[in-house]
Design a protein around this motif. Sequence first.
Motif, mmCIF file in Angstrom:
data_model
loop_
_atom_site.group_PDB
_atom_site.id
_atom_site.type_symbol
_atom_site.label_atom_id
_atom_site.label_comp_id
_atom_site.label_asym_id
_atom_site.label_seq_id
_atom_site.Cartn_x
_atom_site.Cartn_y
_atom_site.Cartn_z
ATOM 1 N N PRO A 113 0.747 -1.225 0.007
ATOM 2 C CA PRO A 113 -0.154 -0.130 0.031
ATOM 3 C C PRO A 113 0.854 1.205 -0.107
ATOM 4 N N GLU A 114 2.016 1.199 0.416
ATOM 5 C CA GLU A 114 3.057 2.406 0.639
ATOM 6 C C GLU A 114 3.461 2.800 -0.923
ATOM 7 N N ILE A 115 3.333 1.768 -1.669
ATOM 8 C CA ILE A 115 3.778 2.179 -3.468
ATOM 9 C C ILE A 115 2.447 2.441 -3.990
ATOM 10 N N ALA A 116 2.363 3.659 -4.837
ATOM 11 C CA ALA A 116 1.230 4.112 -5.396
ATOM 12 C C ALA A 116 1.596 3.771 -7.014
ATOM 13 N N VAL A 117 0.348 3.639 -7.682
ATOM 14 C CA VAL A 117 0.679 3.136 -9.276
ATOM 15 C C VAL A 117 -0.305 4.064 -9.883
ATOM 16 N N ARG A 118 0.297 4.859 -11.053
ATOM 17 C CA ARG A 118 -0.475 5.571 -11.734
ATOM 18 C C ARG A 118 -0.607 4.882 -12.920
ATOM 19 N N ILE A 119 -1.970 4.999 -13.442
ATOM 20 C CA ILE A 119 -1.993 4.229 -14.988
ATOM 21 C C ILE A 119 -1.823 5.558 -16.127
ATOM 22 N N ASP A 120 -0.678 5.491 -16.740
ATOM 23 C CA ASP A 120 -0.534 6.382 -17.887
ATOM 24 C C ASP A 120 -1.440 5.950 -18.823
ATOM 25 N N LYS A 121 -1.295 4.781 -19.253
ATOM 26 C CA LYS A 121 -2.212 4.193 -20.381
ATOM 27 C C LYS A 121 -2.587 2.841 -19.989
ATOM 28 N N CYS A 122 -3.642 2.419 -20.785
ATOM 29 C CA CYS A 122 -4.382 1.044 -20.524
ATOM 30 C C CYS A 122 -5.336 0.808 -21.599
ATOM 31 N N ASP A 123 -4.674 0.025 -22.714
ATOM 32 C CA ASP A 123 -5.634 -0.224 -23.972
ATOM 33 C C ASP A 123 -5.832 -1.873 -23.693
ATOM 34 N N PRO A 124 -6.753 -2.233 -23.150
ATOM 35 C CA PRO A 124 -6.822 -3.845 -23.128
ATOM 36 C C PRO A 124 -7.380 -4.493 -24.242
ATOM 37 N N ARG A 125 -6.601 -4.481 -25.643
ATOM 38 C CA ARG A 125 -6.983 -5.294 -26.743
ATOM 39 C C ARG A 125 -5.970 -5.662 -27.186
ATOM 40 N N PRO A 126 -5.999 -6.748 -28.118
ATOM 41 C CA PRO A 126 -4.695 -7.212 -28.899
ATOM 42 C C PRO A 126 -4.078 -6.019 -29.414
ATOM 43 N N GLY A 127 -2.657 -6.030 -29.264
ATOM 44 C CA GLY A 127 -2.040 -5.027 -29.735
ATOM 45 C C GLY A 127 -1.948 -3.821 -29.169
ATOM 46 N N GLY A 128 -2.948 -3.520 -28.065
ATOM 47 C CA GLY A 128 -3.104 -2.331 -27.316
ATOM 48 C C GLY A 128 -1.813 -2.327 -26.443
ATOM 49 N N SER A 129 -1.639 -1.067 -25.944
ATOM 50 C CA SER A 129 -0.611 -1.080 -25.125
ATOM 51 C C SER A 129 -0.946 -0.271 -23.534
ATOM 52 N N TYR A 130 0.034 -0.682 -22.636
ATOM 53 C CA TYR A 130 -0.118 0.009 -21.447
ATOM 54 C C TYR A 130 1.399 0.707 -20.926
ATOM 55 N N ARG A 131 0.991 1.636 -19.872
ATOM 56 C CA ARG A 131 2.119 2.107 -19.114
ATOM 57 C C ARG A 131 1.675 2.446 -17.675
ATOM 58 N N TYR A 184 4.949 3.376 -10.894
ATOM 59 C CA TYR A 184 5.065 3.329 -9.571
ATOM 60 C C TYR A 184 5.792 4.353 -9.104
ATOM 61 N N HIS A 185 5.088 4.837 -7.968
ATOM 62 C CA HIS A 185 5.581 6.109 -7.218
ATOM 63 C C HIS A 185 6.020 5.434 -5.841
ATOM 64 N N PHE A 186 7.384 5.430 -5.543
ATOM 65 C CA PHE A 186 7.912 4.744 -4.367
ATOM 66 C C PHE A 186 7.839 5.890 -3.168
ATOM 67 N N PRO A 187 7.834 5.519 -1.977
ATOM 68 C CA PRO A 187 7.787 6.426 -0.661
ATOM 69 C C PRO A 187 9.085 7.400 -0.792
ATOM 70 N N ASN A 188 10.146 6.962 -1.233
ATOM 71 C CA ASN A 188 11.133 7.966 -1.337
ATOM 72 C C ASN A 188 11.476 8.666 -2.586
ATOM 73 N N GLY A 189 10.264 8.794 -3.325
ATOM 74 C CA GLY A 189 10.240 9.645 -4.277
ATOM 75 C C GLY A 189 10.510 9.081 -5.609
ATOM 76 N N ALA A 190 11.095 7.868 -5.843
ATOM 77 C CA ALA A 190 11.536 7.158 -7.139
ATOM 78 C C ALA A 190 10.361 7.054 -7.942
ATOM 79 N N THR A 191 10.315 6.736 -9.151
ATOM 80 C CA THR A 191 9.345 6.469 -9.984
ATOM 81 C C THR A 191 9.831 5.575 -10.888
ATOM 82 N N VAL A 192 9.276 4.406 -11.091
ATOM 83 C CA VAL A 192 9.711 3.292 -12.046
ATOM 84 C C VAL A 192 8.476 2.784 -12.962
ATOM 85 N N PRO A 193 8.504 3.068 -14.241
ATOM 86 C CA PRO A 193 7.510 2.666 -15.121
ATOM 87 C C PRO A 193 7.646 1.303 -15.629
ATOM 88 N N VAL A 194 6.536 0.821 -15.992
ATOM 89 C CA VAL A 194 6.582 -0.637 -16.653
ATOM 90 C C VAL A 194 5.584 -0.434 -17.947
#
Lengths: 90, 147
Positions: B36-54, B57-67
């Motif tokens: 729960p300490e890590i927040a996730v922001r959904i930049d993009k979410c297109d759930p269909r074949p060939g659609g993409s997502y991004r 993840y926002h960590f408590p120390n201020g770091a952000t890591v995208p997937v």
Amino acid sequence: MLAALSRGDRTAGELGEPFHISQPAASKHIRVLEGAGLVTGAADGRHRRYRLNPRPLVDAQDWLERHRRFWEGTLSQLDALLTRLQKGNS
Amino acid sequence: MLPAVLCSRWYAAPPELIYRAFTEPELLEQWFCPTPEIAVRIDKCDPRPGGSYRFVYHFPNGATVPVIGEYQTVTPGRQLIFTWTWEPPDPHAGMLTLVTVDLEERDGGTEVSVRHERFPDSEMRGRHEAGWSSTLERLVTLCAHSH
């Protein structure tokens, strides 16, 4: 340069050759790679030979463990959301 | 290839609701992170074949890591298959892996099984794995600008 190193150890001169750059210029590039931990150099007679070092990229077991924890934690967060959603519906 | 990471859990909820939780941004933002300490922001979410997502993840120390990734198989209420690639500054950035989420109705609820696979082993990392190549490409770019 990294592509060349993936085929075997090279000297700075050999690494610069395909780019037609001087050895000092090649050394400058190599220092960037060394700084990133991707290349290590060792003295070999008058020359220094460089070797590709893929280790800093990944410790495989640690990598798998990290993802296992990620999914276990994430799936447990889903429980709380579903409880909230179902309470909201009833 | 390294072995797959498998994780499964049973929920007292119908597959349709769980499918929504996996595919609707406003729901994903409420749970799709390991603590729960890590927040996730959904930049993009297109759930269909060939659609993409991004997802970022926002960590408590201020770091952000995208997937980032691309949906390959999308079967509402049943299955999602999507690629999964961390972006910098993650140490494993650029490595293309694959996630399969199966939803199976069981005992009045749903069994969710996650299979995360195609983790390249060390042999491949040093040769021609996609992630290794993209790391190389970034370094080559870095070198090209370091004159």
